[in-house]
Design an enzyme around this catalytic site. Structure first.
Site, short mmCIF file in Angstrom:
data_model
loop_
_atom_site.label_atom_id
_atom_site.label_comp_id
_atom_site.label_asym_id
_atom_site.label_seq_id
_atom_site.Cartn_x
_atom_site.Cartn_y
_atom_site.Cartn_z
N LYS A 80 0.83 -1.21 0.00
CA LYS A 80 0.00 0.00 0.00
C LYS A 80 0.87 1.26 0.00
O LYS A 80 0.65 2.18 -0.78
CB LYS A 80 -0.93 -0.02 1.23
CG LYS A 80 -1.97 1.10 1.22
CD LYS A 80 -2.72 1.15 2.54
CE LYS A 80 -3.53 -0.09 2.80
NZ LYS A 80 -4.74 -0.18 1.95
N ARG A 150 -3.70 2.70 8.52
CA ARG A 150 -3.95 1.42 7.86
C ARG A 150 -2.66 0.60 7.81
O ARG A 150 -1.57 1.13 7.77
CB ARG A 150 -4.43 1.64 6.42
CG ARG A 150 -5.82 2.22 6.27
CD ARG A 150 -6.19 2.31 4.79
NE ARG A 150 -7.59 2.65 4.57
CZ ARG A 150 -8.03 3.89 4.34
NH1 ARG A 150 -7.17 4.89 4.33
NH2 ARG A 150 -9.31 4.11 4.13
N GLY A 159 -8.25 -7.59 4.43
CA GLY A 159 -9.08 -7.79 5.61
C GLY A 159 -8.43 -8.50 6.77
O GLY A 159 -9.06 -8.70 7.81
N MET A 161 -5.66 -7.58 8.56
CA MET A 161 -5.09 -6.73 9.62
C MET A 161 -5.97 -5.52 9.86
O MET A 161 -7.00 -5.35 9.22
CB MET A 161 -3.65 -6.36 9.26
CG MET A 161 -2.71 -7.55 9.30
SD MET A 161 -1.02 -7.12 8.92
CE MET A 161 -1.15 -6.66 7.19
N ARG A 406 -3.38 -1.58 -6.38
CA ARG A 406 -2.53 -2.76 -6.25
C ARG A 406 -2.89 -3.72 -7.37
O ARG A 406 -3.98 -3.61 -7.95
CB ARG A 406 -2.72 -3.45 -4.89
CG ARG A 406 -4.16 -3.91 -4.64
CD ARG A 406 -4.35 -4.39 -3.21
NE ARG A 406 -5.75 -4.69 -2.94
CZ ARG A 406 -6.25 -4.88 -1.73
NH1 ARG A 406 -5.47 -4.80 -0.68
NH2 ARG A 406 -7.52 -5.16 -1.56
N HIS A 522 -15.88 -9.14 1.67
CA HIS A 522 -14.79 -9.98 2.19
C HIS A 522 -14.89 -11.39 1.62
O HIS A 522 -13.90 -11.97 1.16
CB HIS A 522 -14.86 -10.03 3.73
CG HIS A 522 -13.86 -10.94 4.35
ND1 HIS A 522 -14.14 -12.25 4.66
CD2 HIS A 522 -12.57 -10.75 4.68
CE1 HIS A 522 -13.07 -12.82 5.17
NE2 HIS A 522 -12.10 -11.92 5.20
N SER A 831 13.90 -43.36 -12.31
CA SER A 831 12.73 -42.56 -11.96
C SER A 831 12.69 -42.49 -10.44
O SER A 831 12.57 -43.52 -9.78
CB SER A 831 11.44 -43.18 -12.50
OG SER A 831 10.33 -42.39 -12.15
N CYS A 898 8.52 -39.50 -10.30
CA CYS A 898 7.12 -39.89 -10.52
C CYS A 898 6.29 -39.83 -9.24
O CYS A 898 5.16 -40.30 -9.21
CB CYS A 898 7.05 -41.29 -11.13
SG CYS A 898 7.86 -42.55 -10.15
N TYR A 918 12.42 -35.12 -16.94
CA TYR A 918 10.97 -34.95 -16.89
C TYR A 918 10.48 -35.11 -15.46
O TYR A 918 11.18 -35.63 -14.58
CB TYR A 918 10.25 -35.96 -17.79
CG TYR A 918 10.35 -37.40 -17.31
CD1 TYR A 918 9.43 -37.93 -16.41
CD2 TYR A 918 11.38 -38.23 -17.76
CE1 TYR A 918 9.54 -39.24 -15.97
CE2 TYR A 918 11.48 -39.54 -17.32
CZ TYR A 918 10.56 -40.03 -16.42
OH TYR A 918 10.66 -41.33 -15.97
#
Length: 946
Positions: A80, A150, A159, A161, A406, A522, A831, A898, A918
């Protein structure tokens, strides 16, 4: 004389100063005070924080067309503060103010909640800066400066804090505000708002104390709405509020504006460690060490009559990504009125008003000059930040003021569209578009929505606050939602409205339904950020928390009954409704195409069935990295033959049972090979302990015995012989193939015969990769490999077809990783089975770890669940060793993983770094892995260029 700071008082569990109760003979405690300086700053912040500590600059001012900060200083100024500074530098209308840096927050907690030296002096200078621009003086009874206080963390935490508005009002300054505004009603309405907010945030007095007073007063006066109250009414309410404060805390409501200010600053810093903020940080992986900044800013008022307003707007639709101004506003209101959902918000654009059918005027119509200015600013900000912006604004008597901008939170669907369109508009590059999408957020796109053919028993319609659909049991409390989630149940959290305290319940629920609130409430904002379906503002529903019921007209649903919400339409439906799989095309396909061009890491899928394989192909898998053959054995038509094979006493009996299984396995493999169209398929030989397949009831044993022609008692005794104390480390994996080679031979034959048949059908070469599990020594692999090679030779001879195949192993034991150079002499590929490698490295069973892993992560013993994201220091070190040693012997050794870590973005980045070929993961996580692999490549490229 400096007063005792609020921060040195006893702190409640919520992280706010505890209520001070007056005791007989004791001096009443002050509500707040000025800072006691810490002797030293023991914090060890990094980068910009470190420079701030060295320079001793704790406060940065902004306003009047310039600022000491800028957008790139989020680490120090918070999101902010940095963006307020940037808007000021751009010459946009920003109320002047100053930011107390995150370095102060770090020092505050490192020094027993004491402030750094010189902070008070710098705050005074900041107040003088605001006074110079506004022409008002803080605490002046004739011409008072009022401010907002703020929070502002580096990462957006909507919301979570605390905030205090209208600070500086007291019994004197409220009269000055009334005189200057010419509106006593406005002045005392602002004062009562300040008392309620300050008392809750700083003095820890619950909201209901004030809400009850207000409702009682309205009832006595026969009023319906807050807007019905006159100036005299608000004056009376203020008196009642102050009396309640003194009754609750034992001291009067603080009248000194400086005490008010330091109380609010301490409360904001304290809120960094409140329960909801801690939960939010844990869910979004925000480090505690970042801290929050505090922003003190001159107040502008949206509640000064019909020429004033407040609102929230996005430069693009955060749900769909559509490029047009999107948001809500309220005339004659302050910011908390918009997000609280107490009043129905109005649309900003006339087009949106027509679409919604609202009979209230849009901002475009009601405030054309302010709307025109907002439109100009929104274009400036999006072009400057090169991203969709979430803006907060206030109109004070016709003049527009920007309170915040923001990068806006958005759904995955919107994120894809916005990223692709910004790239097409040349505001960002394609690589930047790929880098902007959070890989895990794609999960939102890969799950079912309501089947369009399904019958919809719609009981109510609210606002489509966050897209997607979900069904579950109705619960009315966040605590219960979390409890039922832990039991494996799916729930829909139903609330009149949510608050930041509901964060844990919202995370646990499949979806959220509220009867109040708008598209920027909210519930809506948090649900979108979490990727949860949400329907808000379903005003026709009645929630009775005491009776635990949800009523829609004559329909009454009780706690535990099923309900479905459609966050894309706003519909609420009774019962569970059929879902369909999503269609992935458009922007998804475009961006994934860009990602595929960037990444070097391959992405395969763990697929055991044709259905899995088809999903994998649809989601862009480049082959199958793990086919677990035992999963094919649990079919009801096959389990009998498998049990016969396991319980056989002789090789002949086993071969007889295996002969029944062979055609079934071959058929499975043929279908898999056909679906994969020549892409690689890694098939793991039988791995789990045999007891998993055995019959347990007398009835099942008798059935198997009849099929085998043996005595049930003898068979039951044989089943007991095969029971193991610790089967995970027992008779499983390659040990089965060594003890019963005919099992491996049957599976190898099925694989090779299927490869021949599928190759003929598709006309494409099939190159199966046969994987031997749980190898600890080269000798084990050599024995099993010899059997596989012998079977390949037989099938080639019988079919007259040449086979092209590879034999490799699954590295899932620490010894195998350490002996990789020896094992690679025989293995053609590795693997890493990171699920079992994690278990065997930590000595933890993932099936039993839930009872203590949460404690470990909460206490910081482990940074996270090692079964979710790979333990790079321990398990990761074994992977590095295995890769390095294996490739020393076999330079072009193909290596992948995997385990389910293959779909975790952080683990994918690690695999890229280590040099794997991979990753393989569940089909629905393939897109996540593809995007994460691309971002890993971009990150490495950026690091190289730097």
């Amino acid at each position: 004389m400096a007063r005792r700071p609020a921060s040195s008082k006893k702190t409640s569990a919520k992280g706010k100063p505890a209520k001070a109760k007056a005791r007989a003979g004791s001096k009443p405690a002050k509500a707040a005070g000025r800072p006691a300086a810490a002797k030293s700053v023991a914090a060890k912040p990094a980068a910009a924080k470190s420079a701030a500590v060295k320079s001793g600059q704790w406060v940065y001012v902004f306003g009047g067309g310039k600022a000491q900060g800028r957008a790139g200083m989020k680490e120090l100024l918070g999101g902010k503060g940095a963006n307020l500074a940037e808007m000021a530098n751009l010459g946009l209308p920003v109320p002047p103010g100053f930011t107390i840096t995150t370095a102060v927050c770090t020092a505050y907690y490192a020094n027993a909640r004491k402030y750094p030296k010189d902070l008070e002096k710098q705050v005074d200078a900041g107040l003088s800066h605001i006074a110079k621009i506004t022409g008002r003086k803080f605490g002046d009874p004739a011409n008072p400066l009022l401010v907002s206080v703020r929070s502002g963390a580096r990462a957006s935490m909507p919301g979570m804090m605390d905030t205090v508005l209208n600070l500086g009002l007291n019994d004197e300054t409220v009269e000055a505000l009334a005189k200057q505004s010419g509106d006593r009603r406005f002045a005392y309405d602002s004062y009562r708002r300040f008392i309620q907010m300050y008392s809750n945030v700083v003095l820890d007095i619950e909201h209901h104390n004030f809400e009850d007073i207000l409702e009682e007063h309205k009832s006595r006066a026969n009023y319906t709405l807050d807007t019905d109250l006159t100036a005299d009414d608000w004056i009376e309410v203020v008196k009642l509020y102050k009396s309640r404060v003194e009754e609750e805390q034992g001291t009067p409501f603080p009248q000194d504006p400086r005490d008010q200010l330091w109380g609010a600053i301490g409360a904001v810093f304290g809120s960094w460690m409140n329960a909801r903020a801690i939960t939010y940080r844990r869910l979004h992986s925000i480090p505690e060490s970042w801290g929050t900044a505090v922003n003190v800013q001159a107040m502008v008022f949206g509640n000064m009559g019909d020429t004033s307003a407040t609102g929230v707007a996005f430069t693009r639709n955060p749900s769909t990504g559509e490029k047009r101004l999107y948001g809500e506003f309220l005339i004659n209101a302050q910011g908390e009125d918009v997000v609280a959902g107490i009043r129905t918000p109005q649309e900003i654009t006339e087009a949106a008003r027509k679409e919604s059918g609202s009979d209230k005027p849009s901002m475009e119509t009601a405030m054309p000059a302010a709307f025109k200015e907002l439109t100009r600013i929104y274009g400036t900000l999006e072009k400057h930040y090169r991203d969709m912006q979430d803006m907060e604004f206030t109109v004070e008597q016709g003049k527009l003021w920007m309170l915040q901008t923001r990068n806006g939170k958005r759904t995955a669907k919107a994120a894809l569209r916005i990223a692709v369109e910004l790239a097409n508009e040349k505001l960002i590059t394609k690589d930047e578009a790929v880098a902007r999408i959070e890989p895990a957020s794609l999960d939102q796109l890969l799950h079912p929505t309501i089947d369009p053919k399904a019958e919809r028993n719609v009981i109510a319609t609210g606002l489509p606050a966050s897209p997607g659909a979900a069904s579950g049991e109705i619960v009315f409390s966040s605590d219960e939602a979390a409890e039922l989630k832990a039991e494996g149940k799916k729930v829909i959290l139903v609330r009149v409205e949510t608050s930041p305290e509901d964060i844990h319940g919202m995370h646990a629920a499949e979806g959220i339904l509220t009867t109040r609130g708008g598209m920027t409430s909210h519930a809506a904002v948090v649900a979108r950020g979490m990727g949860k379906p949400c329907v808000s503002g379903a005003g026709s529903l009645r929630v009775d928390y005491n009776a635990q019921t949800l009523q829609a007209g004559n329909v009454v649903l009780k706690r535990g009954e099923l309900v479905t919400i459609d966050g894309s339409t706003g519909q609420v439906l009774a019962g569970r409704v059929p879902m369909v799989e999503p269609e992935l095309s458009g922007e998804f396909g475009t961006l994934m195409g860009w990602a595929d061009k960037v990444r070097s890491l391959g992405v395969r899928a763990n697929a055991d069935t044709p259905a899995d394989a088809r999903v994998a192909v649809r989601f862009g898998a480049q082959g199958i990295g793990l086919c677990r053959t035992e999963h094919m054995f649990f079919d009801e038509a096959r389990i009998q033959a498998v049990r016969e094979m396991i319980l056989s006493d002789t090789t002949d009996q086993r071969k007889k049972a295996l002969a029944k299984i062979l055609p079934m396995q071959r058929g499975d493999f043929v279908e898999l090979f056909e679906i994969m169209q020549g892409m690689p398929v890694t098939i793991r030989l039988l791995d789990p302990p045999l007891h998993e397949f055995l019959p347990h009831t007398e009835e099942d044993i008798a059935e198997v015995a009849a099929a085998m022609g043996v005595d049930p008692k003898k068979l039951g005794h044989r089943a007991k012989e095969l029971a193991e104390f610790n089967p995970m480390l027992g008779f499983r994996g390659c040990r089965i193939a060594i003890a019963y080679p005919e099992v491996a031979e049957m599976q190898a034959r099925a694989i090779f015969e299927a490869a021949v048949e599928a190759g003929k059908r598709t006309g494409k070469p099939v190159v199966p990769e046969v994987m031997v599990p749980l190898i600890a020594t080269k000798a084990e692999l050599d024995i099993v490999k010899a059997r596989i090679d012998a079977m390949a030779a037989e099938v080639q001879k019988e079919s007259g077809s040449k086979l092209n195949y590879q034999v490799g192993t699954m590295i899932e034991l620490p010894r195998a990783a350490l002996m990789a150079d020896e094992i690679a002499q025989s293995a053609e590929f590795f693997s890493f089975g990171t699920n079992d490698l994690t278990q065997t490295t930590f000595g933890i069973s993932r099936d039993d770890a839930a009872s203590f892993l949460g404690i470990y992560t909460q206490r910081g013993i482990l940074p996270g669940d090692p079964f979710v994201s790979i333990d790079q220091e321990g398990v990761g070190a074994l992977v590095r060793i295995g890769v390095e040693r294996g490739r020393k012997v076999r330079g072009k050794l193909k290596v992948g993983i995997c385990g389910e870590h293959g779909g975790d973005p952080a683990s994918v980045a690690f695999c890229h770094e280590v040099g794997l070929d991979y990753v393989s993961c569940s089909p629905f996580r393939v897109p996540i892995a593809r995007l994460a692999a691309a971002q890993a490549a971009l990150g490495k490229k950026a690091a190289g260029e730097a």
